[in-house]
Scaffold this motif. Structure first.
Motif, PDB file in Angstrom:
ATOM      1  N   ILE A 157       0.826  -1.208   0.000  1.00  0.00           N
ATOM      2  CA  ILE A 157       0.000   0.000   0.000  1.00  0.00           C
ATOM      3  C   ILE A 157       0.856   1.253   0.000  1.00  0.00           C
ATOM      4  O   ILE A 157       0.535   2.238  -0.683  1.00  0.00           O
ATOM      5  N   LEU A 158       1.964   1.254   0.720  1.00  0.00           N
ATOM      6  CA  LEU A 158       2.848   2.420   0.688  1.00  0.00           C
ATOM      7  C   LEU A 158       3.386   2.652  -0.722  1.00  0.00           C
ATOM      8  O   LEU A 158       3.591   3.801  -1.128  1.00  0.00           O
ATOM      9  N   ALA A 159       3.606   1.566  -1.472  1.00  0.00           N
ATOM     10  CA  ALA A 159       4.129   1.706  -2.834  1.00  0.00           C
ATOM     11  C   ALA A 159       3.125   2.356  -3.774  1.00  0.00           C
ATOM     12  O   ALA A 159       3.503   2.855  -4.838  1.00  0.00           O
ATOM     13  N   LEU A 160       1.840   2.373  -3.394  1.00  0.00           N
ATOM     14  CA  LEU A 160       0.817   2.992  -4.246  1.00  0.00           C
ATOM     15  C   LEU A 160       0.878   4.510  -4.209  1.00  0.00           C
ATOM     16  O   LEU A 160       0.258   5.179  -5.040  1.00  0.00           O
ATOM     17  N   ASN A 161       1.565   5.076  -3.226  1.00  0.00           N
ATOM     18  CA  ASN A 161       1.694   6.534  -3.108  1.00  0.00           C
ATOM     19  C   ASN A 161       0.324   7.204  -3.066  1.00  0.00           C
ATOM     20  O   ASN A 161      -0.009   8.076  -3.871  1.00  0.00           O
ATOM     21  N   LEU A 162      -0.496   6.781  -2.088  1.00  0.00           N
ATOM     22  CA  LEU A 162      -1.835   7.353  -1.938  1.00  0.00           C
ATOM     23  C   LEU A 162      -1.727   8.813  -1.525  1.00  0.00           C
ATOM     24  O   LEU A 162      -0.924   9.172  -0.681  1.00  0.00           O
ATOM     25  N   ARG A 163      -2.601   9.671  -2.106  1.00  0.00           N
ATOM     26  CA  ARG A 163      -2.421  11.113  -1.952  1.00  0.00           C
ATOM     27  C   ARG A 163      -3.608  11.845  -1.349  1.00  0.00           C
ATOM     28  O   ARG A 163      -3.453  12.944  -0.831  1.00  0.00           O
ATOM     29  N   THR A 164      -4.798  11.313  -1.459  1.00  0.00           N
ATOM     30  CA  THR A 164      -5.963  12.056  -1.000  1.00  0.00           C
ATOM     31  C   THR A 164      -5.988  12.120   0.521  1.00  0.00           C
ATOM     32  O   THR A 164      -5.497  11.224   1.211  1.00  0.00           O
ATOM     33  N   SER A 165      -6.587  13.186   1.050  1.00  0.00           N
ATOM     34  CA  SER A 165      -6.591  13.389   2.501  1.00  0.00           C
ATOM     35  C   SER A 165      -7.979  13.257   3.113  1.00  0.00           C
ATOM     36  O   SER A 165      -8.109  13.261   4.335  1.00  0.00           O
ATOM     37  N   GLY A 166      -9.016  13.140   2.287  1.00  0.00           N
ATOM     38  CA  GLY A 166     -10.384  13.077   2.809  1.00  0.00           C
ATOM     39  C   GLY A 166     -10.954  11.674   2.752  1.00  0.00           C
ATOM     40  O   GLY A 166     -10.237  10.671   2.690  1.00  0.00           O
ATOM     41  N   ALA A 177      -4.897   0.034  -6.077  1.00  0.00           N
ATOM     42  CA  ALA A 177      -4.519  -1.367  -5.909  1.00  0.00           C
ATOM     43  C   ALA A 177      -4.964  -2.193  -7.108  1.00  0.00           C
ATOM     44  O   ALA A 177      -4.248  -3.090  -7.576  1.00  0.00           O
ATOM     45  N   THR A 178      -6.151  -1.893  -7.640  1.00  0.00           N
ATOM     46  CA  THR A 178      -6.652  -2.597  -8.819  1.00  0.00           C
ATOM     47  C   THR A 178      -5.797  -2.282 -10.038  1.00  0.00           C
ATOM     48  O   THR A 178      -5.397  -3.180 -10.786  1.00  0.00           O
ATOM     49  N   LEU A 179      -5.502  -1.003 -10.254  1.00  0.00           N
ATOM     50  CA  LEU A 179      -4.710  -0.598 -11.412  1.00  0.00           C
ATOM     51  C   LEU A 179      -3.286  -1.142 -11.348  1.00  0.00           C
ATOM     52  O   LEU A 179      -2.671  -1.428 -12.377  1.00  0.00           O
ATOM     53  N   ALA A 180      -2.770  -1.294 -10.127  1.00  0.00           N
ATOM     54  CA  ALA A 180      -1.427  -1.850  -9.956  1.00  0.00           C
ATOM     55  C   ALA A 180      -1.422  -3.374  -9.996  1.00  0.00           C
ATOM     56  O   ALA A 180      -0.369  -3.996  -9.825  1.00  0.00           O
ATOM     57  N   GLN A 181      -2.597  -3.972 -10.205  1.00  0.00           N
ATOM     58  CA  GLN A 181      -2.765  -5.416 -10.315  1.00  0.00           C
ATOM     59  C   GLN A 181      -2.305  -6.144  -9.052  1.00  0.00           C
ATOM     60  O   GLN A 181      -1.693  -7.210  -9.113  1.00  0.00           O
ATOM     61  N   LEU A 182      -2.616  -5.554  -7.900  1.00  0.00           N
ATOM     62  CA  LEU A 182      -2.362  -6.235  -6.643  1.00  0.00           C
ATOM     63  C   LEU A 182      -3.402  -7.341  -6.442  1.00  0.00           C
ATOM     64  O   LEU A 182      -4.430  -7.374  -7.117  1.00  0.00           O
ATOM     65  N   ASP A 183      -3.117  -8.220  -5.501  1.00  0.00           N
ATOM     66  CA  ASP A 183      -4.035  -9.319  -5.184  1.00  0.00           C
ATOM     67  C   ASP A 183      -5.097  -8.801  -4.221  1.00  0.00           C
ATOM     68  O   ASP A 183      -4.837  -8.617  -3.036  1.00  0.00           O
ATOM     69  N   LEU A 184      -6.308  -8.544  -4.739  1.00  0.00           N
ATOM     70  CA  LEU A 184      -7.419  -8.026  -3.928  1.00  0.00           C
ATOM     71  C   LEU A 184      -8.395  -9.149  -3.615  1.00  0.00           C
ATOM     72  O   LEU A 184      -8.762  -9.919  -4.506  1.00  0.00           O
ATOM     73  N   ARG A 185      -8.839  -9.209  -2.371  1.00  0.00           N
ATOM     74  CA  ARG A 185      -9.807 -10.221  -1.969  1.00  0.00           C
ATOM     75  C   ARG A 185     -10.820  -9.582  -1.026  1.00  0.00           C
ATOM     76  O   ARG A 185     -10.580  -8.513  -0.463  1.00  0.00           O
ATOM     77  N   GLU A 186     -11.937 -10.270  -0.846  1.00  0.00           N
ATOM     78  CA  GLU A 186     -12.995  -9.800   0.052  1.00  0.00           C
ATOM     79  C   GLU A 186     -13.354 -10.885   1.050  1.00  0.00           C
ATOM     80  O   GLU A 186     -13.322 -12.078   0.711  1.00  0.00           O
ATOM     81  N   VAL A 187     -13.695 -10.473   2.255  1.00  0.00           N
ATOM     82  CA  VAL A 187     -14.208 -11.397   3.264  1.00  0.00           C
ATOM     83  C   VAL A 187     -15.446 -10.763   3.888  1.00  0.00           C
ATOM     84  O   VAL A 187     -15.539  -9.538   3.991  1.00  0.00           O
ATOM     85  N   PRO A 188     -16.410 -11.570   4.299  1.00  0.00           N
ATOM     86  CA  PRO A 188     -17.591 -10.998   4.960  1.00  0.00           C
ATOM     87  C   PRO A 188     -17.215 -10.375   6.302  1.00  0.00           C
ATOM     88  O   PRO A 188     -16.365 -10.894   7.028  1.00  0.00           O
TER      89      PRO A 188
END
Length: 389
Positions: A157-166, A177-188
């Motif tokens: 996540i640090l490598a994504l260089n997130l910038r927004t503050s709100g 994360a999606t654009l960087a093709q990271l492994d995204l998963r969901e859990v209930p």
């Protein structure tokens, strides 16, 4: 946990998180990213053994970014400090992270939302619509875009260089994360009614618009390209049908007025496509969006010289149509003209001239963005050599 005056619920959240760590034997810490609380939240956190990280910049995203930066673990699980998320049951998040996931999102709609935990307009309109837009724009597998309980690899996540503050920080994390093709998963996961007596920090219309605005700005295709192509197609087809003369469909006739509308569609559509190219080039060059192979090849092919050549051809066509229109007028000794016939070359001329001029300016703007970094550095004043005698 981001925190701004959460004295009513902070102790319960920290207690549940510490209980989870003790039960599972995980070596971890509880980090409170404090955003300037004035209700004693810091003292409560310290008394329960949590680590306080002071974040002077206000905002949900700023607090989370500061907390992630300060965290010392390999994995980070973040969640609001309002006692709406169950920090005592994070086993599914940890299991997915240990299995190789980069980002694990909670899904409240799959896990269960307690009565009164989420306003009806968030549950049935805001969250479903924004999540659907995010899936459409970015082809992400995430079903609950705005769940505040999520776990992730800190390094990824640090490598994504997130910038927004709100509040849009939540969307930015999923999108990048999606654009960087990271492994995204969901859990209930479950959502309970928060334990605060005061209203939440979230503002439905303001923060919903900020999320939607972010999704649009990060997708030049949907904001500019697809609408532009649609307008261009409509304008070119209708214009081609009406250029020779009026068209009749039953009792309905389309004449020069519709031809003018088609011309406007062409101009706006071309400008919109130009904005899509400029926006994509800017976003890719400065790291907002990962580079795309197909888009990159297209952008490389659209050199300034080729764009200028097309622009000049369009402007020459416009000048030719204008000269032809004036010639028709001269043939009638500059007297009265048939508006339906003579306006067509004038509209064609103006459309070609304006389109050519817009294309020329867009080409220069796109090339300005594409100036190599080392060329920009040449304009910087030389720095004094401190090692020189």
């Amino acid at each position: 946990m981001p925190c701004l005056n959460e004295a009513e619920t902070l102790a319960a959240c920290i207690g549940k998180a510490r209980g989870f760590l003790d039960r599972t034997g995980i070596a971890g810490e509880v980090v409170i990213a404090d955003n300037g609380s004035t209700d004693g939240s810091q003292d409560i956190a310290r008394s329960l053994g949590a680590r306080i990280v002071a974040i002077p910049e206000r905002g949900y995203g700023a607090a989370l970014a500061g907390g992630i930066q300060a965290a010392r673990g390999r994995f980070v699980i973040m969640g609001d400090a309002d006692d709406s998320y169950d920090f005592a049951n994070l086993d599914a998040f940890v299991a997915e992270l240990r299995d190789g996931a980069d980002l694990v999102m909670g899904n409240r709609f799959a896990g269960g939302i307690a009565p009164g935990a989420m306003p009806w307009h968030h549950r049935y309109i805001g969250n479903p619509v924004l999540s659907a837009v995010g899936r459409l724009f970015f082809r992400t597998p995430i079903g609950d875009f705005h769940c505040g309980l999520r776990g992730f690899s800190r390094a990824a996540i640090l490598a994504l260089n997130l910038r927004t503050s709100g509040m849009e920080f939540a969307s930015e994390m999923v999108v990048k994360a999606t654009l960087a093709q990271l492994d995204l998963r969901e859990v209930p996961t479950t959502l309970a009614k928060d334990g605060r007596s005061r209203p939440p920090h979230l503002r439905s219309i303001r923060d919903g618009w900020r999320h939607l605005r972010f999704l649009l700005l990060f997708s030049p295709r949907w904001l500019f390209l697809y609408p532009g192509i649609a307008l261009l197609a409509v304008g070119l087809v209708v214009g081609a049908v009406l250029l020779p003369g009026p068209a009749h469909f039953g009792r309905v006739s389309f004449d020069v007025h519709t031809f003018l509308v088609a011309a406007l569609c062409i101009i706006v559509g071309l400008q919109s496509v130009s904005f899509a190219i400029i926006g994509r080039r800017f976003a890719s060059r400065y790291g907002f969006i990962p580079p795309s192979g197909n888009y990159g090849r297209l952008l490389e092919a659209l050199t300034l010289e080729r764009i200028l050549l097309v622009a000049i051809i369009l402007m020459l066509v416009g000048i030719g149509a204008l000269v032809w229109g004036v010639g028709q007028w001269a043939a009638r000794d500059f007297g009265p003209l048939n508006a339906s016939r003579t306006l067509r070359p004038v509209i064609l001329a103006m459309t070609a001239l304006v389109s050519g001029f817009q294309l020329m300016m867009s080409g220069f703007m796109s090339s300005m963005i594409n100036i190599p970094i080392y060329e920009r550095r040449l304009a910087e004043p030389p720095q004094p050599d401190e090692t020189a005698p």
